[in-house]
Design a protein around this motif. Sequence first.
Motif: not given
Length: 274
Positions: A186, A188, A220, A222, A225, A229, A235, A246, A248-249
């Motif tokens: 992750a 940030s 990827w 989302g 992520a 969030k 988090r 943050l 993306y993950v």
Amino acid sequence: MNELRFFVDERKCIRCGACVRDCPAQILKFDATQHPAMVEDGAKSCIRCQHCLAVCPSGAISILGRDPMDSQRAGAEPAPEAMLAQIKMRRTCRNYRKEAVDADTLHKLLGMLDWVPTGVNNHSLDFAVVDDPAVMDEIRAEVNDRVLAMMKMDPLPPFAARMERYRKQILAGRDVIFRGAPHLIAVSSKADSPCPEIDPVIALSYFELYAQTLGVGTTWCGLAAGAFKVFPKLRQRIGVPDGYELGYVMLFGPTSLKYPRATQPGKVRLHSVK
């Protein structure tokens, strides 16, 4: 010498001026002997990109205490055809083996992150890496339990509504979000950095392509992520620092799948600006 420890070895310098021409901050000049030197108060404008060190053909320039002889030399870059093939063969992985990436491969993969570019050479990104599959399982269970509880609400909360098409799979206990991946990374960025939105995406793009050369699959993610969030405690669980957002993950891990050929995508919209 100065606070940047900018130094020119005049025995090696060929006075070609490449460093003066290439400096993004325009803080280098020629001195009375036609050797490069820093302008007055130049250190205040330096973005620490080390272009001067990298562009010097004779290795005469040192900055920030870096010895140019310790830098990798040019010549090992992949041929354009090989690089294009690498891009064409990139695939998202959703089938992972239930095992960790071996320590040597993980060390190489994470070590590459020192070289990812950032806006204005800010380099303040934070990378949270889940390198232990057991920890990954804990995070997976916590996220999936929270999402499962959301899916039973009426009406659905906004985040759960985004996942409506996966509702049956989630209610059936399938790991829709993490796809069984043994690891995640992750990224940030500091809220006040020059390019906080795009820097994490650039970093993961480099991570993904390098991972592919090492036989490591990536996704990827989302959904992950979004979950991080939405849930502040998650988090905190992955250690997003105060003052950071943050970005993306990406999931990653060993995969048994091999793609013997590239896809055949449609042409992108492309036009020449006149």
